[in-house]
Design an enzyme around this catalytic site. Structure first.
Site, PDB file in Angstrom:
ATOM      1  N   VAL A   1       0.830  -1.212   0.000  1.00  0.00           N
ATOM      2  CA  VAL A   1       0.000   0.000   0.000  1.00  0.00           C
ATOM      3  C   VAL A   1       0.865   1.263   0.000  1.00  0.00           C
ATOM      4  O   VAL A   1       0.691   2.156  -0.835  1.00  0.00           O
ATOM      5  CB  VAL A   1      -0.927  -0.009   1.244  1.00  0.00           C
TER       6      VAL A   1
ATOM      7  N   GLY B   1       7.288  -2.771   4.573  1.00  0.00           N
ATOM      8  CA  GLY B   1       6.415  -3.114   5.697  1.00  0.00           C
ATOM      9  C   GLY B   1       6.808  -2.383   6.969  1.00  0.00           C
ATOM     10  O   GLY B   1       7.769  -1.599   6.974  1.00  0.00           O
TER      11      GLY B   1
ATOM     12  N   HIS C   1     -28.946   9.020  -8.068  1.00  0.00           N
ATOM     13  CA  HIS C   1     -28.421   9.064  -9.435  1.00  0.00           C
ATOM     14  C   HIS C   1     -28.121  10.506  -9.811  1.00  0.00           C
ATOM     15  O   HIS C   1     -28.918  11.385  -9.498  1.00  0.00           O
ATOM     16  CB  HIS C   1     -29.454   8.491 -10.405  1.00  0.00           C
TER      17      HIS C   1
HETATM   18  P1  AMP Z   1       3.471  -4.037   2.883  1.00  0.00           P
HETATM   19  O1  AMP Z   1       3.808  -5.071   3.929  1.00  0.00           O
HETATM   20  O2  AMP Z   1       2.071  -4.068   2.374  1.00  0.00           O
HETATM   21  O3  AMP Z   1       3.901  -2.665   3.287  1.00  0.00           O
HETATM   22  O4  AMP Z   1       4.352  -4.403   1.607  1.00  0.00           O
HETATM   23  C1  AMP Z   1       5.754  -4.563   1.646  1.00  0.00           C
HETATM   24  C2  AMP Z   1       6.174  -5.309   0.386  1.00  0.00           C
HETATM   25  O5  AMP Z   1       7.601  -5.313   0.291  1.00  0.00           O
HETATM   26  C3  AMP Z   1       5.727  -6.765   0.355  1.00  0.00           C
HETATM   27  O6  AMP Z   1       4.917  -6.968  -0.770  1.00  0.00           O
HETATM   28  C4  AMP Z   1       7.047  -7.551   0.274  1.00  0.00           C
HETATM   29  O7  AMP Z   1       6.943  -8.692  -0.553  1.00  0.00           O
HETATM   30  C5  AMP Z   1       8.011  -6.525  -0.330  1.00  0.00           C
HETATM   31  N1  AMP Z   1       9.427  -6.809  -0.025  1.00  0.00           N
HETATM   32  C6  AMP Z   1       9.987  -7.137   1.179  1.00  0.00           C
HETATM   33  N2  AMP Z   1      11.326  -7.327   1.069  1.00  0.00           N
HETATM   34  C7  AMP Z   1      11.649  -7.122  -0.246  1.00  0.00           C
HETATM   35  C8  AMP Z   1      12.876  -7.165  -1.009  1.00  0.00           C
HETATM   36  N3  AMP Z   1      14.063  -7.458  -0.456  1.00  0.00           N
HETATM   37  N4  AMP Z   1      12.814  -6.892  -2.351  1.00  0.00           N
HETATM   38  C9  AMP Z   1      11.630  -6.568  -2.937  1.00  0.00           C
HETATM   39  N5  AMP Z   1      10.460  -6.538  -2.272  1.00  0.00           N
HETATM   40  C10 AMP Z   1      10.449  -6.789  -0.950  1.00  0.00           C
END
Ligand code: AMP
Ligand code: FAD
Length: 478
Positions: free
Chosen positions: A190, A277, A450
């Protein structure tokens, strides 16, 4: 020993400040401890959400979207706006003003409701004692109940250590003083998609590197597929199955190394945003005798009503299990304050909406069609494209669709997933419908104004039984 309270809340984000206000409204003597130092060097309330999260990101998303509209959409409507320019400094100043207004507003609400604001770092010493440490000055307060709302912080990954001005987290990406030419974003979640959109709209060439092969797996696959197509059309280069393994900086640029199906790859960026994340924040929070247990992922362990392993201590929001969302934190805060005041309260975790504030917005609640099938539930679904909506045409927002997922046997709505303009507002209909245990037919029999974008939700509900009006029907009405 300093004052005694009925409730002490640790953390004044949307979980903590809402819990404190509700507790005070219910007649409980309440204090809220906060340590966040704002841009003016003083403690500010509002946590991640108001300071570096929901609100500043939406301020930038709105401004950057208007910039795109002014350049590309106005002409068609007969509005002549030539030589449209973006003043990034002014856009940032507006964002900071909104943040200041809102964080100041929380302080005002505390005063109005009689919540005592304590400044400093809170630490749970025991089941009924909280230490507040302000620059080394420590005071211990007693409370019959403690609510922990300490929130979360961005995850950092070893391949891309944050590097001043070059490799930043979401907080840094809200503060760029100019538009980077080549922008890398790690993570197509997100936050990555929202921040990538902001800077792409302002002119950055944006590449999003996502380790997973699937795009937005938590969203119904039809909606996720449509979203991916739309974001690609806007210029976001979303590389799936691209796992970042390393980086090098030379003071001016970042070279990112990643692996994908073809092997080892490299790409050079002027700035890199790490959006992989968030993790629960509990640093310095729990004294040796606190007795509050964490789960295996470092979240504070709680039951369905946010009780920790210590009976008088509760925990809410991003520091506990569940989606990391401001409104989830706030609802948990209200539930816990109600429980402490002796009321019956519970939360429906099945009906928490999520929104991605890209353009168009993506919003969903409940199950995807794929989730339901995996759980062995037979479903029927109805979808309606905004391309067939009169209001969407008038709004110049015909992209996307609304989808309703219902139980095939009972017709009960199990989920609603939307990609389209104002999806974040429209999803409240799905949330309310699910909260009230509605069937798809209940929505289908409801009279919608509408012309509105919401009529697409009505039509999607009608389509569950194959009876959408503004679409070729699949079934004859009996
Ligand atoms: P969210 O937890 O929704 O904020 O999304 C974080 C995204 O980062 C997730 O879809 C993970 O798969 C992605 N992610 C985590 N580590 C890596 C990495 N080393 N390379 C690319 N994507 C990553
Ligand atoms: P927080 O908001 O993190 O607040 C915790 C507070 O506790 C902080 O102020 C912290 O200083 C304080 N604290 C921690 N430990 C202590 C201590 N020991 N003593 C005193 N104080 C302490 N969510 C949405 O729902 N919608 C969105 O659009 C959205 N957009 C986002 C965009 C971005 C860029 C980011 C980063 C997040 C976004 N989120 C969004 C997520 C949202 O911000 C969080 O889910 C929400 O802030 C969680 O609230 P909380 O009260 O649990 O924690």
């Amino acid at each position: 020993m300093a004052d005694k309270f009925d409730v002490i809340v640790i953390g004044a984000g949307p979980g903590g400040y809402v819990a404190a206000i509700r507790a005070a409204q219910l007649g409980l003597k309440t204090a809220c401890v906060e340590k966040w130092i704002g841009k003016e060097g003083k403690v500010v309330h509002g946590g991640t959400c108001l300071n570096v999260g929901c609100i500043p990101s939406k301020a930038l998303l709105e401004a950057s979207h208007k910039f795109v509209e002014a350049q590309h959409d106005f002409d068609d409507m007969g509005i002549q706006a030539s030589d449209v320019k973006m003043d990034v400094t002014k856009m940032m100043a507006r964002k900071d003003k909104i943040v200041k207004n809102l964080t100041g507003g929380v302080a005002g609400l505390f005063k109005a409701n009689g919540v005592t604001a304590l400044e400093g770092a809170g630490k749970v010493l025991s089941s009924k004692q909280v230490e507040v440490n302000k620059d080394g000055d420590k005071a211990v307060y007693e409370a019959d109940n403690i609510i922990i709302a300490s929130g979360s912080v961005p995850v950092e990954i070893p391949p891309t250590p944050l590097t001043e001005g070059l490799i930043v987290d979401s907080t840094g990406a809200l503060e760029f003083d100019e538009t980077p030419k080549r922008l890398g974003v790690i993570g197509a979640g997100v936050i990555g998609l929202e921040l990538g959109s902001v800077w792409s709209r302002l002119g950055s060439e944006v590449t999003v590197l996502e380790a997973m092969d699937s795009f937005l797996p938590m969203v119904d696959s039809a909606i996720a597929k449509e979203t991916q197509k739309l974001l690609k059309k806007q210029g976001l280069d979303i590389k799936l199955g691209a796992r970042v393994t390393g980086s090098e900086t030379n003071g001016k640029e970042v070279t990112v190394k990643y692996t994908d199906a073809k092997g080892e790859q490299e790409q050079v960026f002027d700035k890199l945003i790490v959006c992989v994340g968030r993790r629960p924040y509990t640093q310095g929070l729990l004294g040796d005798d606190a007795g509050v247990k964490l789960d295996e992922r470092g979240f504070i362990f709680v039951d369905d009503q946010c009780r920790t392993s210590v009976p008088s201590v509760y925990a809410i929001g991003d520091c506990v299990r569940g989606p990391m969302l401001a409104h989830k934190a706030s609802e948990e805060g209200i539930m816990v304050a109600d429980i402490i005041a002796g009321h019956k309260a519970e939360m429906n975790y099945d009906a928490i909406p999520s929104v991605i504030y890209t353009f168009p917005e993506v919003a969903w609640v409940g199950m995807t069609e794929q989730d339901a099938k995996a759980a062995g539930i037979e479903v029927k679904t109805g979808a309606f494209p905004f391309a067939a909506s009169g209001r969407a045409m008038a709004n110049n927002a015909t992209e996307g669709m609304a989808k309703v997922i219902a139980d095939a046997e009972t017709d009960r709505i199990l989920g609603m997933h939307i990609v389209g303009q104002h999806a974040g507002e429209m999803i409240a209909q799905g949330v309310i419908a699910m909260e009230f245990g509605s069937s798809a037919e209940d929505l289908a029999l409801t009279c919608y104004a509408h012309p509105t974008m919401s009529e697409a939700v009505h039509e999607a509900a009608l389509a569950v039984d194959g009876h959408a009006i503004h679409m070729a029907n699949r079934k004859k009405r009996k």
